[in-house]
Design a protein around this motif. Sequence first.
Motif, PDB file in Angstrom:
ATOM      1  N   LEU A 179       7.381   3.400 -14.915  1.00 52.72           N
ATOM      2  CA  LEU A 179       5.942   3.554 -15.174  1.00 52.72           C
ATOM      3  C   LEU A 179       5.647   3.403 -16.669  1.00 52.72           C
ATOM      4  CD1 LEU A 179       5.137   6.544 -12.798  1.00 52.72           C
ATOM      5  CD2 LEU A 179       4.638   4.124 -12.454  1.00 52.72           C
ATOM      6  N   PRO A 180       4.437   2.936 -17.014  1.00 53.05           N
ATOM      7  CA  PRO A 180       4.083   2.787 -18.428  1.00 53.05           C
ATOM      8  C   PRO A 180       3.861   4.146 -19.097  1.00 53.05           C
ATOM      9  CG  PRO A 180       2.223   2.234 -17.030  1.00 53.05           C
ATOM     10  CD  PRO A 180       3.367   2.526 -16.118  1.00 53.05           C
ATOM     11  N   ALA A 181       3.784   4.133 -20.425  1.00 52.03           N
ATOM     12  CA  ALA A 181       3.710   5.390 -21.187  1.00 52.03           C
ATOM     13  C   ALA A 181       2.490   6.238 -20.811  1.00 52.03           C
ATOM     14  CB  ALA A 181       3.699   5.076 -22.682  1.00 52.03           C
ATOM     15  N   LEU A 221       5.419  -5.144 -10.369  1.00 55.47           N
ATOM     16  CA  LEU A 221       4.809  -3.990 -11.051  1.00 55.47           C
ATOM     17  C   LEU A 221       5.496  -3.759 -12.396  1.00 55.47           C
ATOM     18  CD1 LEU A 221       4.353  -1.489  -8.071  1.00 55.47           C
ATOM     19  CD2 LEU A 221       2.566  -2.716  -9.291  1.00 55.47           C
ATOM     20  N   ASN A 222       6.848  -3.819 -12.400  1.00 61.47           N
ATOM     21  CA  ASN A 222       7.571  -3.594 -13.662  1.00 61.47           C
ATOM     22  C   ASN A 222       7.159  -4.620 -14.707  1.00 61.47           C
ATOM     23  OD1 ASN A 222       8.934  -1.293 -12.949  1.00 61.47           O
ATOM     24  ND2 ASN A 222      10.658  -2.403 -12.047  1.00 61.47           N
ATOM     25  N   ASP A 223       7.052  -5.886 -14.303  1.00 51.46           N
ATOM     26  CA  ASP A 223       6.634  -6.928 -15.252  1.00 51.46           C
ATOM     27  C   ASP A 223       5.235  -6.639 -15.776  1.00 51.46           C
ATOM     28  OD1 ASP A 223       8.966  -8.226 -14.914  1.00 51.46           O
ATOM     29  OD2 ASP A 223       8.186  -9.798 -13.567  1.00 51.46           O
ATOM     30  N   LEU A 278      -3.720   0.093 -10.152  1.00 49.96           N
ATOM     31  CA  LEU A 278      -2.659  -0.283  -9.209  1.00 49.96           C
ATOM     32  C   LEU A 278      -3.211  -1.176  -8.097  1.00 49.96           C
ATOM     33  CD1 LEU A 278      -0.792   3.136  -8.858  1.00 49.96           C
ATOM     34  CD2 LEU A 278       0.059   1.078  -9.986  1.00 49.96           C
ATOM     35  N   GLN A 279      -4.412  -0.866  -7.646  1.00 49.99           N
ATOM     36  CA  GLN A 279      -5.022  -1.681  -6.573  1.00 49.99           C
ATOM     37  C   GLN A 279      -5.253  -3.104  -7.054  1.00 49.99           C
ATOM     38  OE1 GLN A 279      -5.078  -1.006  -3.616  1.00 49.99           O
ATOM     39  NE2 GLN A 279      -5.927   0.988  -3.058  1.00 49.99           N
ATOM     40  N   ARG A 280      -5.656  -3.233  -8.330  1.00 48.90           N
ATOM     41  CA  ARG A 280      -5.870  -4.586  -8.879  1.00 48.90           C
ATOM     42  C   ARG A 280      -4.562  -5.380  -8.842  1.00 48.90           C
ATOM     43  NH1 ARG A 280      -9.560  -2.572 -12.302  1.00 48.90           N
ATOM     44  NH2 ARG A 280      -8.085  -2.064 -13.955  1.00 48.90           N
ATOM     45  N   LEU A 281      -3.475  -4.719  -9.264  1.00 46.08           N
ATOM     46  CA  LEU A 281      -2.167  -5.391  -9.267  1.00 46.08           C
ATOM     47  C   LEU A 281      -1.746  -5.747  -7.840  1.00 46.08           C
ATOM     48  CD1 LEU A 281      -0.304  -3.197 -11.929  1.00 46.08           C
ATOM     49  CD2 LEU A 281      -1.152  -5.532 -12.211  1.00 46.08           C
ATOM     50  N   SER A 299       0.836  -1.199   0.000  1.00 48.64           N
ATOM     51  CA  SER A 299       0.000   0.000   0.000  1.00 48.64           C
ATOM     52  C   SER A 299       0.880   1.262   0.000  1.00 48.64           C
ATOM     53  CB  SER A 299      -0.896  -0.063   1.227  1.00 48.64           C
ATOM     54  OG  SER A 299      -1.575   1.101   1.391  1.00 48.64           O
ATOM     55  N   ASP A 300       1.970   1.249   0.777  1.00 48.16           N
ATOM     56  CA  ASP A 300       2.883   2.398   0.818  1.00 48.16           C
ATOM     57  C   ASP A 300       3.497   2.655  -0.559  1.00 48.16           C
ATOM     58  OD1 ASP A 300       2.395   2.674   3.445  1.00 48.16           O
ATOM     59  OD2 ASP A 300       4.300   1.844   4.163  1.00 48.16           O
ATOM     60  N   ILE A 301       3.817   1.567  -1.273  1.00 48.18           N
ATOM     61  CA  ILE A 301       4.435   1.739  -2.593  1.00 48.18           C
ATOM     62  C   ILE A 301       3.426   2.385  -3.562  1.00 48.18           C
ATOM     63  CG2 ILE A 301       5.370   0.460  -4.596  1.00 48.18           C
ATOM     64  CD1 ILE A 301       6.919  -1.275  -2.615  1.00 48.18           C
ATOM     65  N   LEU A 302       2.175   1.975  -3.484  1.00 46.74           N
ATOM     66  CA  LEU A 302       1.156   2.613  -4.340  1.00 46.74           C
ATOM     67  C   LEU A 302       1.053   4.109  -4.022  1.00 46.74           C
ATOM     68  CD1 LEU A 302      -1.922   0.276  -4.851  1.00 46.74           C
ATOM     69  CD2 LEU A 302       0.368   0.123  -5.760  1.00 46.74           C
TER      70      LEU A 302
END
Length: 290
Positions: free
Chosen positions: A245-247, A284-286, A255-258, A213-216
């Motif tokens: 981050l993506p384009a 997240l990167n993947d 982000l919550q879904r991930l 959660s902190d990372i989000l």
Amino acid sequence: MPLIVISGYPSSGKTYRASQLNTFFNEKIRNSSDPRIQRLKVHHINNQTLGLSRDVYHTARAEKDARAAESSAVKRFLTRDDIIIADGLNYIKGFRGRNGTTLTGPEVHVGTPADKCRAINNELLADSQKDGGYTEEDFENLVFRFEEPNGMTRWDSPLFTVLYDDETPPFEQIWDAMVGSDGKAKVVRPNQATVLKPATEQNYLYELDKTTSDILTQIMSWQKDHPGEGGGEVAIPDVDKVIELPASPTTLPQLQRLRRAFISLNRQHSLSKSRIKDLFVDYLNDSFQQ
Ligand SMILES: Nc1ncnc2c1ncn2[C@@H]1O[C@H](COP(=O)(O)OP(=O)(O)OP(=O)(O)O)[C@@H](O)[C@H]1O
């Protein structure tokens, strides 16, 4: 029969989870063909069912009276055919010790982090249609006083943790911990391996929830500081790799879904805090590259 204690910060969702358990237990009883189970009655006790206001926490005297009211309500249901769900006034360990009774039973810890509880509390205060919310002072005071449960201790075991994003508490496990196949209350001794597990599990789940959660929060705050920009790199303290981050900017629901997917994948493991950070950044990167 057992007393189930629901613990957690103010406005964390204790009543929400207690109601889910209440519905589940009643269903289980209705569908059972065992007369010993069919006899069981479920009682949900909290400040609201006792007609007590949240202001009781404002003074020590009123709180003491409220605690006595809850304790005597619990003691009214001490027959072997009663299941009691107590979801209020569980801020103090001594009180969680099954309300001064000899009853045993599971503890369900609602592990919603304090920041989330604060946000819910503020929403409840702002909405006059809804019942709920403590004054800011009482809320902070209760958070400060809350003692994290520890499944290694007799009074907090067996312990089950439920996170905000979990759809339901682990119903069947709780039922099993509480009612044996013979319909009698099970007594789980604190030195059993089953009890050691929930202790680490609860701390671990809490770390998993909080760290991700902190990372989000850090990603969202980076995007806020760089409006309209796609891409970009977010550095997370103590993590070697950066988040790429993506384009197009990501949204909080994405982000919550991930985050939820990552938690489901890793809730059975026991990773250290730094490992959670590293793995979540990788995850997240993947995901962003797909
Ligand atoms: N996991 C959840 N999912 C969706 N809504 C939730 C969840 N948990 C709590 N809520 C909502 O948050 C609000 C506060 O929850 P609730 O009243 O259950 O908290 P509480 O811990 O019992 O509060 P109190 O400390 O006042 O007893 C309610 O509107 C509830 O519906």
